[in-house]
Design a protein around this motif. Sequence first.
Motif, PDB file in Angstrom:
ATOM      1  N   VAL A   1       4.396  25.788 -21.673  1.00 50.04           N
ATOM      2  CA  VAL A   1       5.229  25.618 -20.477  1.00 50.04           C
ATOM      3  C   VAL A   1       6.678  25.806 -20.890  1.00 50.04           C
ATOM      4  CG1 VAL A   1       5.976  24.071 -18.644  1.00 50.04           C
ATOM      5  CG2 VAL A   1       3.578  24.047 -19.412  1.00 50.04           C
ATOM      6  N   SER A   2       7.279  26.873 -20.413  1.00 49.18           N
ATOM      7  CA  SER A   2       8.677  27.144 -20.735  1.00 49.18           C
ATOM      8  C   SER A   2       9.575  26.472 -19.707  1.00 49.18           C
ATOM      9  CB  SER A   2       8.947  28.656 -20.744  1.00 49.18           C
ATOM     10  OG  SER A   2      10.329  28.898 -20.869  1.00 49.18           O
TER      11      SER A   2
ATOM     12  N   SER B   1       0.464  26.159 -10.562  1.00 50.47           N
ATOM     13  CA  SER B   1      -0.052  25.269 -11.611  1.00 50.47           C
ATOM     14  C   SER B   1       1.036  24.805 -12.573  1.00 50.47           C
ATOM     15  CB  SER B   1      -1.158  25.987 -12.405  1.00 50.47           C
ATOM     16  OG  SER B   1      -0.639  27.156 -13.023  1.00 50.47           O
ATOM     17  N   CYS B   2       2.231  25.365 -12.441  1.00 52.92           N
ATOM     18  CA  CYS B   2       3.327  25.002 -13.348  1.00 52.92           C
ATOM     19  C   CYS B   2       4.091  23.803 -12.787  1.00 52.92           C
ATOM     20  CB  CYS B   2       4.288  26.172 -13.520  1.00 52.92           C
ATOM     21  SG  CYS B   2       3.564  27.561 -14.402  1.00 52.92           S
ATOM     22  N   PRO B   3       4.567  22.909 -13.655  1.00 53.18           N
ATOM     23  CA  PRO B   3       5.294  21.720 -13.179  1.00 53.18           C
ATOM     24  C   PRO B   3       6.689  22.092 -12.657  1.00 53.18           C
ATOM     25  CG  PRO B   3       5.350  21.833 -15.570  1.00 53.18           C
ATOM     26  CD  PRO B   3       4.416  22.914 -15.116  1.00 53.18           C
ATOM     27  N   TYR B   4       7.177  21.236 -11.780  1.00 55.06           N
ATOM     28  CA  TYR B   4       8.540  21.401 -11.271  1.00 55.06           C
ATOM     29  C   TYR B   4       9.538  20.974 -12.347  1.00 55.06           C
ATOM     30  CZ  TYR B   4       7.011  22.194  -6.449  1.00 55.06           C
ATOM     31  OH  TYR B   4       6.458  22.719  -5.307  1.00 55.06           O
ATOM     32  N   VAL B   5      10.630  21.721 -12.446  1.00 54.10           N
ATOM     33  CA  VAL B   5      11.711  21.338 -13.354  1.00 54.10           C
ATOM     34  C   VAL B   5      12.983  21.030 -12.568  1.00 54.10           C
ATOM     35  CG1 VAL B   5      10.837  22.622 -15.323  1.00 54.10           C
ATOM     36  CG2 VAL B   5      12.322  23.773 -13.672  1.00 54.10           C
TER      37      VAL B   5
ATOM     38  N   GLN C   1      14.350  20.666  -8.019  1.00 54.77           N
ATOM     39  CA  GLN C   1      13.922  20.702  -6.628  1.00 54.77           C
ATOM     40  C   GLN C   1      13.557  22.132  -6.226  1.00 54.77           C
ATOM     41  OE1 GLN C   1      16.746  19.045  -3.936  1.00 54.77           O
ATOM     42  NE2 GLN C   1      15.367  19.095  -2.183  1.00 54.77           N
ATOM     43  N   GLY C   2      12.272  22.334  -5.933  1.00 54.38           N
ATOM     44  CA  GLY C   2      11.793  23.642  -5.504  1.00 54.38           C
ATOM     45  C   GLY C   2      11.682  24.666  -6.613  1.00 54.38           C
ATOM     46  N   THR C   3      11.866  24.264  -7.857  1.00 58.59           N
ATOM     47  CA  THR C   3      11.843  25.217  -8.970  1.00 58.59           C
ATOM     48  C   THR C   3      10.786  24.812  -9.977  1.00 58.59           C
ATOM     49  OG1 THR C   3      14.212  25.613  -8.732  1.00 58.59           O
ATOM     50  CG2 THR C   3      13.187  26.309 -10.791  1.00 58.59           C
ATOM     51  N   ARG C   4       9.914  25.727 -10.303  1.00 57.98           N
ATOM     52  CA  ARG C   4       8.849  25.454 -11.265  1.00 57.98           C
ATOM     53  C   ARG C   4       9.168  26.099 -12.614  1.00 57.98           C
ATOM     54  NH1 ARG C   4       4.133  23.446  -8.988  1.00 57.98           N
ATOM     55  NH2 ARG C   4       3.970  23.592  -6.707  1.00 57.98           N
ATOM     56  N   ALA C   5       8.617  25.540 -13.648  1.00 59.06           N
ATOM     57  CA  ALA C   5       8.742  26.102 -14.986  1.00 59.06           C
ATOM     58  C   ALA C   5       7.919  27.391 -15.075  1.00 59.06           C
ATOM     59  CB  ALA C   5       8.267  25.092 -16.019  1.00 59.06           C
ATOM     60  N   TYR C   6       8.033  28.071 -16.186  1.00 58.50           N
ATOM     61  CA  TYR C   6       7.258  29.291 -16.416  1.00 58.50           C
ATOM     62  C   TYR C   6       6.119  28.958 -17.371  1.00 58.50           C
ATOM     63  CZ  TYR C   6       6.045  34.032 -17.850  1.00 58.50           C
ATOM     64  OH  TYR C   6       5.366  35.198 -18.126  1.00 58.50           O
ATOM     65  N   CYS C   7       4.886  29.174 -16.927  1.00 64.54           N
ATOM     66  CA  CYS C   7       3.709  28.809 -17.724  1.00 64.54           C
ATOM     67  C   CYS C   7       2.986  30.058 -18.208  1.00 64.54           C
ATOM     68  CB  CYS C   7       2.740  27.975 -16.903  1.00 64.54           C
ATOM     69  SG  CYS C   7       3.492  26.487 -16.219  1.00 64.54           S
ATOM     70  N   VAL C   8       2.469  29.970 -19.414  1.00 70.01           N
ATOM     71  CA  VAL C   8       1.752  31.114 -19.969  1.00 70.01           C
ATOM     72  C   VAL C   8       0.616  30.605 -20.844  1.00 70.01           C
ATOM     73  CG1 VAL C   8       3.256  31.289 -21.992  1.00 70.01           C
ATOM     74  CG2 VAL C   8       2.044  33.315 -21.189  1.00 70.01           C
ATOM     75  N   SER C   9      -0.471  31.371 -20.887  1.00 69.39           N
ATOM     76  CA  SER C   9      -1.596  31.022 -21.757  1.00 69.39           C
ATOM     77  C   SER C   9      -2.106  32.294 -22.424  1.00 69.39           C
ATOM     78  CB  SER C   9      -2.727  30.356 -20.953  1.00 69.39           C
ATOM     79  OG  SER C   9      -3.184  31.226 -19.929  1.00 69.39           O
ATOM     80  N   ASN C  10      -2.930  32.109 -23.438  1.00 70.38           N
ATOM     81  CA  ASN C  10      -3.457  33.255 -24.169  1.00 70.38           C
ATOM     82  C   ASN C  10      -4.764  33.743 -23.561  1.00 70.38           C
ATOM     83  OD1 ASN C  10      -1.358  33.248 -26.073  1.00 70.38           O
ATOM     84  ND2 ASN C  10      -2.378  31.623 -27.252  1.00 70.38           N
TER      85      ASN C  10
END
Length: 718
Positions: free
Chosen positions: A426-427, A436-440, A442-451
Motif C-alpha cells: 500500500v503506497s 480496496s485501498c484504504p483512505y489516506v 478525505q475522499g482520497t485513497r492510497a495506491y495499492c499493488v500486488s504481485n
Amino acid sequence: MRTRDGLFKMLGLCLLAGVLVAGLLFPIVGAAGVISNQASDTVESMSSDLADVPPPLVTTVTDSAGNPIATLYEQYRIPTAPEEISDAMKWALISVEDRRFYEHHGVDWKGTIRAAVSNTSGGDTQGASTLTQQYVKNYLINVIYRNDQLGQQKAQEVSVARKLKEARIAIQLETKLSKEQILAGYLNVVEFSRRIFGVGAAAQAYFNTTADKLTVTQSALLAGMVNNPAVYDPWNNPEKATERRNWVLDKMVENLKLSREDAERLKAEPLGVVPDGPSKPAANCIGAGPENGFFCQYVEDYLLSHGMDKEELYTGGYTIRTTMDQRANHEAKRSAEEQVSKTQDNVANTLSLVRPGKKRHEVVALAANKDYGTDASQGQTVYALPSSTANVTGAGSSYKMFTAAAILEQRKYGIYDRVQVPGSYVSRVFMGGGESCPYVGQGTRAYCVSNAGSYPGSMTLQQALATSPNTAFVILEEQAGMKAVVDMAYKLGMRATMTSNAATGGPVDRSADNQQVSQSQREYFGPSERSPGKGSFTLGVSPTNGLELANVAATIMSGGVWCPPTPIAQITDRNGAAVPIEEKPCEQVVPEGLANSMAVGMSEDDKPGGTAAAAAAAANWTRPMIGKTGTTQNNGSAAFIGATPQLAGAAMVFRPDHPNGGLIDGGPGNVYATDGTYGNMFGGKTPARTWFGAMTKILEGEPALPLPPAHPRYERVR
C-alpha cells in the motif's frame, strides 16, 4: 443583313491578321498599346515559370541496398532524353500535330492565319498551334498550374490574347532550345490519360517497353492520344483508339514517313497494349506491398515531420535510400504473422528493430502480422502499427526498466543489491487506488499493488528485472521519485510517447476537460502541486510507441547514447545532388557505466526463472542479450523488449480497434481478442516468441557478442 454580316466578318479577319502580325514582330520591336504591354509582361512571367518550375517526377524509395521498394508521385513520368525516343515516335507526332515543325521558328503563321480564317468565318474549328506552342500550353497545364484549376482554364482559353502570349513564349523557346530539345520537352510533359505523363512513362505503362523501342504502331497510338487522351484511351475506347491510330498512320504516309503499303499492313495489327489497364506502379506506399509498406509509411511520416512538404516529396523526383534491411524486415514479418494470423480481428502483433550505435540508430525493420494495404477483409491496414503510438493500453512491466535506471542513477541501489518484494503493498505516497485501498485523506485513497505470482521476500535488482514483481518496483519508484522515473523514460527514448497525451497517444489538447488528454504523459504521470505522481507508470499502463520502445533498448546497448531512430540512409534529388535532412543530434543521456550496468541487470530474462525463458528455450537461444517483458491489466496487451550488441527490438501485441478487453494466447497462430475483460496473454508469450523467432534467423551466422561489463559504481551501493 447578309451583306452586313459579311462586312463584319471581313473586318474581324483584318483586325485578327493585324494582331497576329504584331505578335510576329514582338521579338524585334517590342509591344505597343495596352494589350501588347500586358501580353509582354505576362510572357516574361510565364517564361520565367517555364525555366524555374521543373515538371513533377517520381520519387523512388529503396531499401538499404538500393533496391526500389516503392514510388511516390502525383504524375507518373519517366524523364526521357531526345536520343532515348524512337524516330517512329517523333515522326508520328510531327505528322499528326505539326508537319512543318522543322521549318517554322515556333509559330506557323501560315497555318495560324488559315485556322483564324476558318474559325472566324464559321468553318471547322482549327487549332493551328505548333508543337512548340503546344509544349508551352501543356507545360502550363500539367506543370505550373497542375493544382490550379483557374490557371489551367486560362492556359487553354480560346482568345487572341492567350494565343499571343503562347506564340511569344514559343518564339523565345526556339531561340534557346534546339528542335530536338523542344520535341523531347513536349513528349516529356504531355499527358497520355490516367495520370500518365510523358512518352517514357507511356511506353512503360502501355506496352511494357522503353521510349527508344516504340514501334510505328505503338507510336501512332500514342501520338493520336495527345489530342484527347480520355476519348482515345485504348482500354475504355478500343474502337476509337484504333480508328485514331490508323488515322495517324495515314498522316505519316502523307508526310512521307511511311509507305502506303506498310500503313495498310500495320492497320490490321491489334493495339497491343498490356491487358487490364496500364502497367504503372502504385503512387504511394501501397506499392511497397504488404511486407514493406509499414516501413515506407514511416519514411514518409518521418520526412514530413522533418520539414519536407508532401507535394515536394511526391513531385521532387528524389531517390530515398532507407535503412531497411530487406531480409530482416522479411523475418520480422514472418515471425509476427506466425504468432498471430493477419486476418485475426482486433489483434495486432508488431516488431520494430533498431541498430544500436553511438552515431546513429538506424531503423532496420518495421513489421506487423497485418499486411499493409486498404482491404481490411484480407487483414490489411494503413495504420502505422509498428512505428506509431498505436498501442493505447501500454507495454506493461517493460516500463520497470525506467524505474531501475532511475534508482541506479541516484545510486540508491546497485544491480546486485537486494530489494524488498512483499506480496502486496500500500503506497501512501502515490494516490488513486481502487475501492480496496484504504483512505489516506478525505475522499482520497492510497495506491495499492500486488504481485501476479509468488516471490521470495527479497531479491537482487537483477533478479527483479528478470522475474518482474510489481511491489518491488512501486517501492523503488517511491524512493526514486516520480519525476526521475518519468524523465528517465523520456531520456532513454520515449520522446514522442511521453509528449503525447495519456489517453490515446495523440497530440495534447490543452482545451480538453479530460486531464489525460489535456496533458502530456510526462505531465500526467509526473509530480505536480497536487500530486506526487501516479505510481501506475512503472506498470506501463499508458499508450506506447513500439519503435521508441525498441530504441530504448538501442540506447542501453549504445552505452547510454540516445540517437533519434532514423529510416534515412541518403536522399538525392532529381539531379543526383545530396539532400540533407536535419535530425536531432545524439545525446549521452546516462553515463556509459550506468547503461552497461543496466544491460547486465536486464541479462537474465531469457535464463531459467526469467519471464521470457520459455520463449528463449523454444527458439534454442544461446546468445548474450538483454530483455524485459510486460503485460497490462486484463491481459489486453503485452510487450517484450530485447537486444543484442548488434540489434535491438521491441515486440508488442495489442487490441488496435477496441482496446478494452483481454487477449487469449492459445499458442502460435491461435491468438484472439476476448469479448470480456479477461485473458491469459503475457509478454513472455506472443511478444517474446515473435522477438526470438525473428532474431534467431536475422542473426544467423553473426558472432555471439558479449554484453559490456557492469561498472562497479552501479553493482552494489548497499
